[in-house]
Write an enzyme that holds these catalytic residues in place. Structure first.
Site, short mmCIF file in Angstrom:
data_model
loop_
_atom_site.label_atom_id
_atom_site.label_comp_id
_atom_site.label_asym_id
_atom_site.label_seq_id
_atom_site.Cartn_x
_atom_site.Cartn_y
_atom_site.Cartn_z
N LYS A 177 52.54 -55.00 113.04
CA LYS A 177 52.45 -54.03 114.13
C LYS A 177 51.49 -52.91 113.74
CE LYS A 177 54.24 -50.27 115.16
NZ LYS A 177 53.00 -49.61 115.61
N GLY A 229 53.08 -45.57 106.03
CA GLY A 229 53.06 -44.50 107.02
C GLY A 229 53.66 -43.24 106.42
N SER A 230 54.18 -42.39 107.30
CA SER A 230 54.66 -41.09 106.84
C SER A 230 56.00 -41.21 106.11
CB SER A 230 54.83 -40.16 108.04
OG SER A 230 55.77 -40.71 108.92
N THR A 231 56.28 -40.23 105.28
CA THR A 231 57.55 -40.23 104.54
C THR A 231 58.73 -40.10 105.49
OG1 THR A 231 56.50 -39.44 102.52
CG2 THR A 231 58.85 -38.95 102.77
N GLY A 234 59.32 -43.42 106.91
CA GLY A 234 59.74 -44.27 105.80
C GLY A 234 61.22 -44.13 105.49
N GLU A 251 55.08 -47.47 101.51
CA GLU A 251 53.89 -46.73 101.03
C GLU A 251 53.79 -45.48 101.89
OE1 GLU A 251 51.76 -47.36 98.62
OE2 GLU A 251 52.46 -49.35 98.04
N CYS A 285 46.03 -41.00 102.34
CA CYS A 285 47.29 -40.71 101.67
C CYS A 285 47.05 -40.19 100.25
CB CYS A 285 48.16 -41.95 101.63
SG CYS A 285 47.31 -43.37 100.90
N GLU A 385 51.98 -32.42 103.37
CA GLU A 385 50.77 -33.22 103.61
C GLU A 385 50.12 -32.74 104.91
OE1 GLU A 385 51.35 -37.39 104.72
OE2 GLU A 385 49.88 -37.93 103.20
P1 NAD Z 1 53.65 -42.74 111.02
O1 NAD Z 1 54.72 -42.85 110.01
O2 NAD Z 1 53.84 -41.82 112.16
O3 NAD Z 1 53.34 -44.18 111.66
C1 NAD Z 1 53.02 -45.29 110.87
C2 NAD Z 1 53.30 -46.55 111.64
O4 NAD Z 1 54.69 -46.66 111.90
C3 NAD Z 1 52.64 -46.64 113.01
O5 NAD Z 1 52.25 -47.97 113.25
C4 NAD Z 1 53.76 -46.22 113.96
O6 NAD Z 1 53.59 -46.74 115.26
C5 NAD Z 1 54.96 -46.83 113.28
N1 NAD Z 1 56.24 -46.17 113.52
C6 NAD Z 1 56.47 -44.86 113.80
N2 NAD Z 1 57.80 -44.63 113.86
C7 NAD Z 1 58.41 -45.81 113.59
C8 NAD Z 1 59.77 -46.21 113.47
N3 NAD Z 1 60.77 -45.35 113.63
N4 NAD Z 1 60.05 -47.50 113.16
C9 NAD Z 1 59.05 -48.38 112.97
N5 NAD Z 1 57.74 -48.07 113.08
C10 NAD Z 1 57.43 -46.80 113.37
O7 NAD Z 1 52.35 -42.39 110.19
P2 NAD Z 1 50.86 -42.13 110.71
O8 NAD Z 1 50.76 -40.72 111.18
O9 NAD Z 1 50.45 -43.22 111.61
O10 NAD Z 1 50.04 -42.30 109.34
C11 NAD Z 1 49.80 -41.28 108.44
C12 NAD Z 1 50.80 -41.32 107.31
O11 NAD Z 1 50.68 -42.56 106.59
C13 NAD Z 1 50.54 -40.25 106.28
O12 NAD Z 1 51.76 -39.67 105.89
C14 NAD Z 1 49.90 -41.00 105.12
O13 NAD Z 1 50.04 -40.38 103.87
C15 NAD Z 1 50.62 -42.29 105.19
N6 NAD Z 1 49.86 -43.34 104.48
C16 NAD Z 1 50.33 -43.82 103.28
C17 NAD Z 1 49.59 -44.75 102.56
C18 NAD Z 1 50.07 -45.29 101.24
O14 NAD Z 1 49.58 -46.35 100.82
N7 NAD Z 1 51.00 -44.66 100.55
C19 NAD Z 1 48.38 -45.21 103.07
C20 NAD Z 1 47.93 -44.69 104.27
C21 NAD Z 1 48.69 -43.76 104.98
#
Ligand code: NAD
Length: 482
Positions: A177, A229-231, A234, A251, A285, A385
């Site tokens: 997704k 994605g975001s903490t 996560g 991650e 990130c 962040e």
């Molecule tokens: P986000 O957590 O808002 O979304 C990430 C993904 O999760 C998107 O596809 C979103 O649609 C989906 N999503 C959102 N809520 C969800 C839920 N409750 N259940 C399942 N899926 C859900 O993050 P973002 O704003 O899209 O991305 C930026 C973040 O990602 C930053 O915090 C960045 O540090 C992190 N990131 C981490 C790494 C790593 O390898 N550690 C790499 C890139 C980005």
């Protein structure tokens, strides 16, 4: 690429279950770029059912690893032919400067595919070891099952391929997704995957929002969730997976420190931080946005950083000269501006930038590259962040103090140290609690090495053979004489 009207479900282009769409808006012009179908719950159900059948009854998990490696190598070759188009699409949909997109958004994913093919070829799928009770134990690595992969928008292909390649080599069917901000690169990848002609059910790519993501994560047909994605999200996903004991790797975010030792050349440091802290307009990130400088030489480093941030070329991301493009969405622009206001309120000294539009830019989701000095590590701009082009300079007294400040943070993703003495650099590298670290460079993201976070930056590792291990279960078999 023509605008797809269908979703890629189980390896076949399929009509979506609803008429919901995603309108991709250019962060540079604020005008629509494309409209594509959005996946809904019923599409996830179909994809997971296909993946379940592929895993439980299909040939994919039982094919020889060499065959799966060959499929990933073929994908790398197909990728190579389309990587320029991939770079342009990513720049159009999320505003990444094309200079960054060419390598990091499009070539790096291709190199990742190659690297995983090599890792899969050399992998010990079955190993015999002497048991403690006599006889040998056969340790087999078996696919973990159906994978639900969720990726963000900031480096969409690198992150997607970093899950798809090891999952395929492991023998797992995958339902991906991608983010609603970046569906176009994901659907181009689907075009390439379609050419592999994999068995039915093995790959689904379903761009959609959070609601559809939630459905995928809690789906009983999914054996492992691989999330980037975001903490905050996560933590939510870990809780859902905890209840069902679904395997999960996370991650997450970061707030990494670049530690500048007192023997580092100020100009080289500034050039290094340009990449380490501000690549992809600060939307990575691993961004090293806390710059720790020795109090005794603070002015020299601050002057060099001021000159660097002032000189950054901001503007149209499709211009090869551009170093800082727009942020991905208006919401992100507002969020980053909020942090700049917050830094000023907290008493940090604004040296370059600020919350207004960059000079000469009239529209688009831009933020001025910003440098704060006199930042205390306890301030919100130093602890949270920001995900934009905002750097904070923090002074330290001695090397121990620098390590203490670097570690005084909830996250532990990356970091770097800058010094003319690599021995001192390694000493700092060993003491900072983060999953990756660079000495005189930002961490290089080498696909041969494991990548992931300590503390609130995540659980598990991607890339390297550890990344492949994340999609495998170990099974021990003891064989009696019969
Ligand atoms: P986000 O957590 O808002 O979304 C990430 C993904 O999760 C998107 O596809 C979103 O649609 C989906 N999503 C959102 N809520 C969800 C839920 N409750 N259940 C399942 N899926 C859900 O993050 P973002 O704003 O899209 O991305 C930026 C973040 O990602 C930053 O915090 C960045 O540090 C992190 N990131 C981490 C790494 C790593 O390898 N550690 C790499 C890139 C980005």
């Amino acid at each position: 690429m023509t605008e797809p009207e269908q979703l890629f479900i189980g390896g076949r282009w399929t009509d979506p279950s609803t008429d919901q769409t995603i309108e991709v808006i250019s962060p540079h012009t604020e005008r629509p770029v494309a409209t594509v179908p959005a996946a809904a719950r019923a599409d996830v159900d179909r994809a997971v059912a296909g993946a379940r059948a592929a895993f439980d009854e299909g040939p994919w998990p039982r094919t020889a690893p060499e065959e799966r490696v060959a499929a990933v190598s073929r994908l790398a070759r197909l990728y190579k032919e389309r990587r320029r188009e991939m770079a342009r699409l990513i720049t159009a949909e999320m505003g990444s400067p094309i200079s960054f997109s060419k390598f990091s958004q499009a070539t790096l994913p291709m190199l990742l595919l190659d690297a995983f093919a090599d890792i899969g070829s050399a992998f010990a799928w079955e190993q015999s070891r002497p048991g403690r009770f006599g006889g040998d134990i056969l340790v087999r690595k078996e696919p973990v099952g159906v994978v639900g992969a969720i990726v963000p928008w900031n480096m969409p292909q690198f992150l997607l391929v970093g899950k798809l390649a090891p999952a395929l080599i492991a023998g797992c069917p995958v339902v991906v997704k991608p983010s609603p901000e970046t569906p176009l690169d994901a659907l181009l990848l689907a075009e390439l995957v379609a050419e592999l002609d994999l068995p039915e059910g093995v790959v689904s790519i379903l761009p959609a929002g959070a609601e559809t993501g939630r459905h995928l994560v809690s789906h009983p047909g999914v054996d492992k969730v691989s999330f980037t994605g975001s903490t905050a999200v996560g933590r939510e996903i870990a809780a859902v997976c905890g209840r069902s004991l679904t395997r999960v790797s996370l991650e997450l975010g970061g707030k990494s420190a670049a530690v500048v030792l007192d023997d580092a050349d100020p100009a080289a440091v500034a050039e290094g931080i340009k990449l380490a802290g501000l690549m992809n307009s600060g939307q990575t990130c691993v961004a090293q946005t806390r710059v720790l400088v020795p109090a005794a030489r603070r002015k020299e480093y601050v002057d060099a950083l001021t000159a660097m941030v002032t000189s950054l070329v901001v503007g149209d991301p499709s211009d090869p000269e551009t170093e800082i493009g727009p942020l991905v969405t208006r919401r992100q622009q507002e969020r980053v501006r909020g942090y700049i206001d917050e830094g000023r309120r907290a008493g940090a000294r604004l040296l370059v930038g600020g919350a207004g539009m960059p000079e000469g830019v009239e529209r688009g989701w831009y933020v001025r590259p910003t440098l704060f000095a006199d930042v205390d590590n306890g301030m919100r701009i130093a602890q949270e962040e920001i995900f934009g082009p905002v750097l904070s300079v923090i002074s330290y007294d001695d090397q121990d103090d620098a390590v203490r400040i670097a570690n005084d943070c909830a996250y532990g993703l990356s970091g770097s140290v800058w010094t003319s003495d690599p021995g001192r650099g390694l000493d700092v590298a060993r003491r900072v609690r983060s999953g990756s670290f660079g000495v005189n460079q930002p961490y290089s993201m080498d696909p041969a090495a494991p990548f992931g976070g300590m503390k609130a930056s995540g659980i598990g590792r991607e890339l390297g053979h550890e990344g492949l291990d994340g999609y495998l279960e170990a099974k021990s078999v003891s064989v009696g004489a019969g």
